[in-house]
Design a protein around this motif. Structure first.
Motif, PDB file in Angstrom:
ATOM      1  N   SER A 121       0.830  -1.206   0.000  1.00  0.00           N
ATOM      2  CA  SER A 121       0.000   0.000   0.000  1.00  0.00           C
ATOM      3  C   SER A 121       0.867   1.260   0.000  1.00  0.00           C
ATOM      4  O   SER A 121       0.532   2.247  -0.658  1.00  0.00           O
ATOM      5  CB  SER A 121      -0.922   0.017   1.219  1.00  0.00           C
ATOM      6  N   GLY A 122       1.952   1.224   0.728  1.00  0.00           N
ATOM      7  CA  GLY A 122       2.856   2.373   0.765  1.00  0.00           C
ATOM      8  C   GLY A 122       3.492   2.652  -0.581  1.00  0.00           C
ATOM      9  O   GLY A 122       3.550   3.801  -1.027  1.00  0.00           O
ATOM     10  N   LEU A 123       3.947   1.595  -1.244  1.00  0.00           N
ATOM     11  CA  LEU A 123       4.535   1.779  -2.580  1.00  0.00           C
ATOM     12  C   LEU A 123       3.495   2.282  -3.574  1.00  0.00           C
ATOM     13  O   LEU A 123       3.762   3.181  -4.374  1.00  0.00           O
ATOM     14  CB  LEU A 123       5.156   0.466  -3.069  1.00  0.00           C
ATOM     15  N   ALA A 124       2.307   1.704  -3.513  1.00  0.00           N
ATOM     16  CA  ALA A 124       1.226   2.161  -4.384  1.00  0.00           C
ATOM     17  C   ALA A 124       0.837   3.598  -4.038  1.00  0.00           C
ATOM     18  O   ALA A 124       0.488   4.386  -4.919  1.00  0.00           O
ATOM     19  CB  ALA A 124       0.024   1.235  -4.251  1.00  0.00           C
ATOM     20  N   GLY A 125       0.929   3.951  -2.765  1.00  0.00           N
ATOM     21  CA  GLY A 125       0.599   5.300  -2.330  1.00  0.00           C
ATOM     22  C   GLY A 125       1.526   6.353  -2.904  1.00  0.00           C
ATOM     23  O   GLY A 125       1.089   7.450  -3.257  1.00  0.00           O
ATOM     24  N   ILE A 126       2.793   6.042  -3.006  1.00  0.00           N
ATOM     25  CA  ILE A 126       3.743   6.983  -3.606  1.00  0.00           C
ATOM     26  C   ILE A 126       3.379   7.234  -5.072  1.00  0.00           C
ATOM     27  O   ILE A 126       3.380   8.375  -5.531  1.00  0.00           O
ATOM     28  CB  ILE A 126       5.193   6.458  -3.463  1.00  0.00           C
ATOM     29  N   ALA A 127       3.034   6.181  -5.776  1.00  0.00           N
ATOM     30  CA  ALA A 127       2.600   6.341  -7.164  1.00  0.00           C
ATOM     31  C   ALA A 127       1.286   7.132  -7.238  1.00  0.00           C
ATOM     32  O   ALA A 127       1.111   7.986  -8.114  1.00  0.00           O
ATOM     33  CB  ALA A 127       2.432   4.978  -7.827  1.00  0.00           C
ATOM     34  N   ARG A 128       0.377   6.865  -6.304  1.00  0.00           N
ATOM     35  CA  ARG A 128      -0.891   7.606  -6.273  1.00  0.00           C
ATOM     36  C   ARG A 128      -0.655   9.085  -6.021  1.00  0.00           C
ATOM     37  O   ARG A 128      -1.344   9.930  -6.584  1.00  0.00           O
ATOM     38  CB  ARG A 128      -1.810   7.052  -5.176  1.00  0.00           C
ATOM     39  N   PHE A 129       0.293   9.417  -5.155  1.00  0.00           N
ATOM     40  CA  PHE A 129       0.590  10.826  -4.898  1.00  0.00           C
ATOM     41  C   PHE A 129       0.948  11.530  -6.206  1.00  0.00           C
ATOM     42  O   PHE A 129       0.432  12.621  -6.490  1.00  0.00           O
ATOM     43  CB  PHE A 129       1.733  10.976  -3.893  1.00  0.00           C
ATOM     44  N   ALA A 130       1.811  10.909  -6.967  1.00  0.00           N
ATOM     45  CA  ALA A 130       2.216  11.519  -8.240  1.00  0.00           C
ATOM     46  C   ALA A 130       1.016  11.695  -9.172  1.00  0.00           C
ATOM     47  O   ALA A 130       0.843  12.757  -9.766  1.00  0.00           O
ATOM     48  CB  ALA A 130       3.293  10.666  -8.904  1.00  0.00           C
ATOM     49  N   VAL A 131       0.190  10.673  -9.274  1.00  0.00           N
ATOM     50  CA  VAL A 131      -0.989  10.753 -10.153  1.00  0.00           C
ATOM     51  C   VAL A 131      -1.956  11.822  -9.662  1.00  0.00           C
ATOM     52  O   VAL A 131      -2.443  12.638 -10.451  1.00  0.00           O
ATOM     53  CB  VAL A 131      -1.686   9.380 -10.259  1.00  0.00           C
ATOM     54  N   LEU A 132      -2.232  11.837  -8.370  1.00  0.00           N
ATOM     55  CA  LEU A 132      -3.175  12.818  -7.835  1.00  0.00           C
ATOM     56  C   LEU A 132      -2.650  14.239  -7.997  1.00  0.00           C
ATOM     57  O   LEU A 132      -3.379  15.150  -8.383  1.00  0.00           O
ATOM     58  CB  LEU A 132      -3.493  12.522  -6.370  1.00  0.00           C
ATOM     59  N   ARG A 133      -1.381  14.441  -7.711  1.00  0.00           N
ATOM     60  CA  ARG A 133      -0.811  15.790  -7.795  1.00  0.00           C
ATOM     61  C   ARG A 133      -0.684  16.270  -9.236  1.00  0.00           C
ATOM     62  O   ARG A 133      -1.001  17.410  -9.544  1.00  0.00           O
ATOM     63  CB  ARG A 133       0.555  15.826  -7.116  1.00  0.00           C
ATOM     64  N   LEU A 134      -0.242  15.389 -10.126  1.00  0.00           N
ATOM     65  CA  LEU A 134       0.040  15.801 -11.500  1.00  0.00           C
ATOM     66  C   LEU A 134      -1.160  15.711 -12.437  1.00  0.00           C
ATOM     67  O   LEU A 134      -1.179  16.373 -13.472  1.00  0.00           O
ATOM     68  CB  LEU A 134       1.197  14.977 -12.064  1.00  0.00           C
ATOM     69  N   VAL A 135      -2.157  14.890 -12.072  1.00  0.00           N
ATOM     70  CA  VAL A 135      -3.289  14.692 -12.970  1.00  0.00           C
ATOM     71  C   VAL A 135      -4.607  15.107 -12.326  1.00  0.00           C
ATOM     72  O   VAL A 135      -5.278  16.013 -12.796  1.00  0.00           O
ATOM     73  CB  VAL A 135      -3.372  13.216 -13.443  1.00  0.00           C
ATOM     74  N   VAL A 136      -4.972  14.449 -11.248  1.00  0.00           N
ATOM     75  CA  VAL A 136      -6.308  14.622 -10.676  1.00  0.00           C
ATOM     76  C   VAL A 136      -6.531  16.041 -10.151  1.00  0.00           C
ATOM     77  O   VAL A 136      -7.543  16.670 -10.456  1.00  0.00           O
ATOM     78  CB  VAL A 136      -6.574  13.585  -9.570  1.00  0.00           C
ATOM     79  N   PHE A 137      -5.607  16.562  -9.369  1.00  0.00           N
ATOM     80  CA  PHE A 137      -5.775  17.880  -8.774  1.00  0.00           C
ATOM     81  C   PHE A 137      -4.897  18.933  -9.436  1.00  0.00           C
ATOM     82  O   PHE A 137      -4.755  20.038  -8.911  1.00  0.00           O
ATOM     83  CB  PHE A 137      -5.520  17.828  -7.268  1.00  0.00           C
ATOM     84  N   ALA A 138      -4.326  18.647 -10.580  1.00  0.00           N
ATOM     85  CA  ALA A 138      -3.464  19.595 -11.282  1.00  0.00           C
ATOM     86  C   ALA A 138      -4.252  20.804 -11.762  1.00  0.00           C
ATOM     87  O   ALA A 138      -3.753  21.919 -11.748  1.00  0.00           O
ATOM     88  CB  ALA A 138      -2.771  18.920 -12.461  1.00  0.00           C
TER      89      ALA A 138
END
Length: 174
Positions: A121-138
């Motif tokens: 979950s932690g490893l997936a979370g780091i990837a999710r952070f990038a997706v959320l920051r760069l795509v979802v909430f960009a």
């Protein structure tokens, strides 16, 4: 002007956003790990993980919209849908990790299962952070940047920069 300042303060930098992401998403993820373990004692683990993933994704997306990425309000349906895509990938990662554990260890204990699940979950979370920051909430961040930049109109900036300082020069130019 105050709107521009509040918008600027609302969009945290990468470090602050990551710290908030860890606090909000990590807290939800930690609770989800225990919830999956508890629910898996009544239903199959894969189904428990799916149910908890859905609930925790909805909760985490709301927290990220309000606090982590500075949107300041509720997440939109579109943001929830995009976040669900990254959560689906995280779900696959956690399932694969647990399947690998069960292939390697015949009867893993609850502590080992938690370590594997939370690590995945932690490893997936780091990837999710990038997706959320760069795509979802960009879009939210770029709107704040546009608001800050348009506080002083471009025409006023251009006029000040190109206007001669000598009033006599104005007469000669005409």
């Amino acid at each position: 002007m105050e709107t521009a300042q509040s918008q600027q303060q609302a969009a945290p930098g990468a470090f602050a956003a990551f710290a908030r992401f860890v606090l909000c998403g990590g807290g939800v993820g930690l609770a989800a790990g225990f919830a999956v373990a508890a629910l898996a004692s009544w239903i199959p683990w894969v189904l428990a993980n799916a149910l908890i993933t859905v609930v925790s994704t909805l909760l985490a997306t709301e927290l990220h919209a309000r606090f982590t990425f500075g949107a300041g309000g509720r997440a939109t349906r579109h943001q929830h849908a995009q976040s669900a895509g990254s959560a689906a990938a995280a779900y696959v990662v956690t399932c694969m990790a647990m399947l690998a554990l069960r292939q390697l260890v015949v009867a893993p204990g609850a502590v080992l299962e938690q370590v594997v699940y939370l690590s995945a979950s932690g490893l997936a979370g780091i990837a999710r952070f990038a997706v959320l920051r760069l795509v979802v909430f960009a879009r939210t961040r770029s709107q704040a940047a546009v608001t800050v930049r348009t506080v002083r109109p471009l025409s006023a900036t251009f006029a000040r920069a190109s206007a001669p300082t000598d009033p006599a020069a104005l007469c000669r130019a005409a």
